[in-house]
Design a protein around this motif. Structure first.
Motif, PDB file in Angstrom:
ATOM      1  N   TRP A 174       0.357  -1.491   0.117  1.00  0.00           N
ATOM      2  CA  TRP A 174      -0.184   0.118   0.139  1.00  0.00           C
ATOM      3  C   TRP A 174       0.498   1.385   0.383  1.00  0.00           C
ATOM      4  O   TRP A 174       0.536   1.715  -0.815  1.00  0.00           O
ATOM      5  N   THR A 175       1.733   1.099   0.785  1.00  0.00           N
ATOM      6  CA  THR A 175       2.407   2.741   1.296  1.00  0.00           C
ATOM      7  C   THR A 175       3.440   2.780  -0.120  1.00  0.00           C
ATOM      8  O   THR A 175       3.597   4.022  -0.668  1.00  0.00           O
ATOM      9  N   MET A 176       4.734   1.640  -0.704  1.00  0.00           N
ATOM     10  CA  MET A 176       5.480   1.776  -1.441  1.00  0.00           C
ATOM     11  C   MET A 176       3.978   2.167  -2.981  1.00  0.00           C
ATOM     12  O   MET A 176       4.533   2.731  -3.959  1.00  0.00           O
ATOM     13  N   TRP A 177       3.275   1.870  -2.648  1.00  0.00           N
ATOM     14  CA  TRP A 177       2.365   1.794  -4.325  1.00  0.00           C
ATOM     15  C   TRP A 177       1.600   3.283  -4.684  1.00  0.00           C
ATOM     16  O   TRP A 177       1.067   3.524  -5.582  1.00  0.00           O
ATOM     17  N   SER A 178       0.656   3.611  -3.534  1.00  0.00           N
ATOM     18  CA  SER A 178       0.565   4.911  -3.324  1.00  0.00           C
ATOM     19  C   SER A 178       1.410   6.101  -2.630  1.00  0.00           C
ATOM     20  O   SER A 178       0.313   6.381  -1.362  1.00  0.00           O
ATOM     21  N   PRO A 179       2.106   6.647  -3.148  1.00  0.00           N
ATOM     22  CA  PRO A 179       3.213   7.424  -2.448  1.00  0.00           C
ATOM     23  C   PRO A 179       2.274   8.072  -2.044  1.00  0.00           C
ATOM     24  O   PRO A 179       2.754   8.812  -1.544  1.00  0.00           O
ATOM     25  N   ASP A 180       1.666   8.960  -2.706  1.00  0.00           N
ATOM     26  CA  ASP A 180       0.187   9.883  -2.311  1.00  0.00           C
ATOM     27  C   ASP A 180      -0.645  10.337  -1.924  1.00  0.00           C
ATOM     28  O   ASP A 180      -1.494  10.903  -1.646  1.00  0.00           O
ATOM     29  N   TRP A 181      -1.228   8.653  -1.267  1.00  0.00           N
ATOM     30  CA  TRP A 181      -1.867   8.427  -0.115  1.00  0.00           C
ATOM     31  C   TRP A 181      -1.367   8.080   0.528  1.00  0.00           C
ATOM     32  O   TRP A 181      -0.828   7.529   1.495  1.00  0.00           O
ATOM     33  N   ALA A 182      -1.950   9.248   2.134  1.00  0.00           N
ATOM     34  CA  ALA A 182      -1.664   9.369   3.422  1.00  0.00           C
ATOM     35  C   ALA A 182      -2.872   8.456   3.715  1.00  0.00           C
ATOM     36  O   ALA A 182      -3.777   8.680   4.883  1.00  0.00           O
ATOM     37  N   PHE A 183      -3.053   7.370   4.022  1.00  0.00           N
ATOM     38  CA  PHE A 183      -3.790   6.696   4.430  1.00  0.00           C
ATOM     39  C   PHE A 183      -3.447   6.498   5.939  1.00  0.00           C
ATOM     40  O   PHE A 183      -1.761   5.821   6.410  1.00  0.00           O
ATOM     41  N   ASP A 184      -4.557   6.461   6.535  1.00  0.00           N
ATOM     42  CA  ASP A 184      -4.320   6.027   8.517  1.00  0.00           C
ATOM     43  C   ASP A 184      -4.200   4.221   8.526  1.00  0.00           C
ATOM     44  O   ASP A 184      -4.489   4.052   8.135  1.00  0.00           O
ATOM     45  N   THR A 185      -3.958   4.272  10.534  1.00  0.00           N
ATOM     46  CA  THR A 185      -4.388   2.696  10.678  1.00  0.00           C
ATOM     47  C   THR A 185      -5.154   2.658  10.447  1.00  0.00           C
ATOM     48  O   THR A 185      -5.238   1.277   9.723  1.00  0.00           O
ATOM     49  N   ALA A 186      -6.434   3.731  10.738  1.00  0.00           N
ATOM     50  CA  ALA A 186      -7.677   3.199  10.980  1.00  0.00           C
ATOM     51  C   ALA A 186      -8.394   1.938   9.512  1.00  0.00           C
ATOM     52  O   ALA A 186      -8.770   1.703   9.219  1.00  0.00           O
ATOM     53  N   THR A 187      -7.874   3.197   8.299  1.00  0.00           N
ATOM     54  CA  THR A 187      -8.129   2.446   7.795  1.00  0.00           C
ATOM     55  C   THR A 187      -7.610   1.183   6.800  1.00  0.00           C
ATOM     56  O   THR A 187      -8.229   0.468   6.379  1.00  0.00           O
ATOM     57  N   PHE A 188      -6.249   1.539   6.902  1.00  0.00           N
ATOM     58  CA  PHE A 188      -5.983  -0.680   6.267  1.00  0.00           C
ATOM     59  C   PHE A 188      -5.978  -1.190   7.812  1.00  0.00           C
ATOM     60  O   PHE A 188      -6.163  -2.359   6.962  1.00  0.00           O
ATOM     61  N   GLU A 189      -6.470  -0.544   8.467  1.00  0.00           N
ATOM     62  CA  GLU A 189      -7.111  -2.304   9.752  1.00  0.00           C
ATOM     63  C   GLU A 189      -8.678  -2.462   9.241  1.00  0.00           C
ATOM     64  O   GLU A 189      -9.154  -3.707   9.647  1.00  0.00           O
ATOM     65  N   ALA A 190      -8.959  -1.744   9.027  1.00  0.00           N
ATOM     66  CA  ALA A 190     -10.635  -2.014   8.676  1.00  0.00           C
ATOM     67  C   ALA A 190     -10.211  -2.967   6.966  1.00  0.00           C
ATOM     68  O   ALA A 190     -11.389  -4.286   7.306  1.00  0.00           O
ATOM     69  N   SER A 191      -9.493  -3.210   6.053  1.00  0.00           N
ATOM     70  CA  SER A 191      -8.953  -4.530   5.160  1.00  0.00           C
ATOM     71  C   SER A 191      -8.276  -5.306   5.978  1.00  0.00           C
ATOM     72  O   SER A 191      -8.269  -6.656   5.221  1.00  0.00           O
ATOM     73  N   ALA A 192      -7.108  -4.933   6.964  1.00  0.00           N
ATOM     74  CA  ALA A 192      -6.988  -6.178   7.031  1.00  0.00           C
ATOM     75  C   ALA A 192      -6.144  -7.844   7.955  1.00  0.00           C
ATOM     76  O   ALA A 192      -6.185  -8.937   7.399  1.00  0.00           O
TER      77      ALA A 192
END
Length: 293
Positions: A174-192
Motif C-alpha cells: 500500500w505504502t510503496m504503490w500509492s506514495p501520495d495516499w496518506a492512509f491512516d492505521t484505521a483505514t488499513f486495519e479495516a481491510s487487514a
C-alpha cells in the motif's frame, strides 16, 4: 454482508443500493478488499445503482465449498468466479469495475463473454489480461524491481514469509504503490482482516507462480486459459482509470494497449492517485461507472 454459493465458492459480498437498480459488480485487488469501494458505492447507490462488492477467493469471509478444490489463484479462476457470482444472483448483464486482480477478472469477462458486461471500468492497468506465454520475457530493470513481491512469492521461502508477515507485506505494498495516499492505521486495519482467510496464502502464491508458468493451473479453467493466450480484444464500452502516482504499474505517455479495446473507449490519468484507484479517487471512479450507465 451476504453470502451466495457460486461455483466452487461460498462468496461473501456487500450489496448496496436498490435491489431493482442497474447492477454494478466491483472487484478488489491484491492486497486489498471490499473496503476499497466504500466511498464510491455510496455515491453509486445514491444514483440508483445496485452495487455488488464480493471478496475474491482467498479473501475475507469467502470460502471454498469443498476442501478438495485446488486453491488456484490464476486469472481464469478469478474470471470463472465472477461469472458464477453473476449467475448465482441471476444477473444477466452488469457494469463491471475493478483494479489489480479484480480488474483482471472484469477484463476477462468483458473480453470472453461481452454479453454479460454492459460496460467496463478498468483501473490501474487498461488491458489487464495476463500474457502468460510471454511472461518469461525480461522487463526493464526498474519494472522488475517494482515486482519484488512477485519474485519473493516465487522463491521457496515465499509461502512462509507471506504466511507470517501477510499484514506487513500488504501495508508495505500500500505504502510503496500509492506514495501520495496518506492512509491512516484505521483505514488499513479495516481491510487487514481479509488477509486472515485460511486460503489467502495458497491462492496468492499460486496466482504469482502461475503467471510465470512456474506451476500448473487448475484443469477446470484450461479452456479459459487457452482463450486468454490469444489475448482477446475487449469490445464493450470501457473507461480506463490510471493513477499518475501508481508506483507498481506507472502509466506511460503512450496508450500501449489501446488497440485491445475495439468499442467506445476513454482513458484518464488521475493526478496524485496511486494503485488503489477506487479508494484513493472514489468520485472519479463513481463518475466513470455512471458514464457507462
Amino acid at each position: 454482508m451476504k453470502t451466495v454459493r457460486a461455483g466452487v465458492l461460498d462468496i461473501a459480498y456487500l450489496d448496496h443500493g436498490p435491489e431493482n437498480g442497474p447492477p454494478v459488480v466491483l472487484l478488489h485487488g491484491f492486497p486489498y478488499d471490499v473496503r476499497a469501494y466504500d466511498a464510491a458505492v455510496t455515491q453509486l447507490a445514491e444514483a440508483g445503482l445496485r452495487c455488488l462488492v464480493p471478496w475474491l477467493r482467498g479473501y475475507g469471509p469467502t470460502r471454498f465449498a469443498d476442501v478438495g478444490t485446488m486453491r488456484a489463484g490464476q486469472q481464469g479462476a478469478l474470471a470463472a468466479d465472477l461469472q458464477a457470482f453473476m449467475d448465482a444472483l441471476g444477473i444477466e448483464r452488469a457494469i463491471l469495475g475493478g483494479y489489480d486482480w479484480g480488474g483482471r477478472a472484469a477484463c476477462i469477462v468483458a473480453a470472453l463473454w461481452p454479453d454479460r458486461c454492459a460496460g467496463l471500468v478498468s483501473a490501474g492497468v487498461g488491458y489487464n489480461i495476463q500474457n502468460i506465454p510471454g511472461a518469461a520475457n525480461p522487463l526493464p530493470a526498474a519494472q522488475e524491481a517494482r515486482y519484488w513481491y512477485q519474485h519473493l512469492f516465487n522463491t521457496p521461502r515465499g509461502p512462509s514469509v507471506l504466511s507470517q508477515a501477510r499484514r506487513d507485506i500488504a501495508r508495505q505494498c500500500w505504502t510503496m504503490w500509492s506514495p501520495d495516499w496518506a492512509f491512516d492505521t484505521a483505514t488499513f486495519e479495516a481491510s487487514a482482516p481479509a488477509f486472515d482467510n485460511p486460503d489467502f496464502v495458497d491462492v496468492v502464491i499460486h496466482s504469482y507462480r502461475h503467471r510465470y508458468s512456474g506451476v500448473p493451473g487448475d484443469p477446470a479453467y484450461d479452456a479459459i486459459e487457452d482463450a486468454l493466450e490469444r489475448q482477446p480484444a475487449i469490445s464493450v464500452p470501457a473507461v480506463v482509470l490510471l493513477g499518475a502516482s501508481d508506483a507498481v504499474t506507472p502509466p506511460g505517455p503512450e496508450d500501449t494497449t489501446r488497440a485491445k479495446f475495439t468499442g467506445p473507449y476513454e482513458r484518464q490519468i488521475l493526478p496524485y492517485v496511486g494503485h488503489n484507484v477506487p479508494q484513493e479517487a472514489p468520485k472519479a471512479f463513481a463518475k466513470a461507472v455512471l458514464s457507462l450507465n
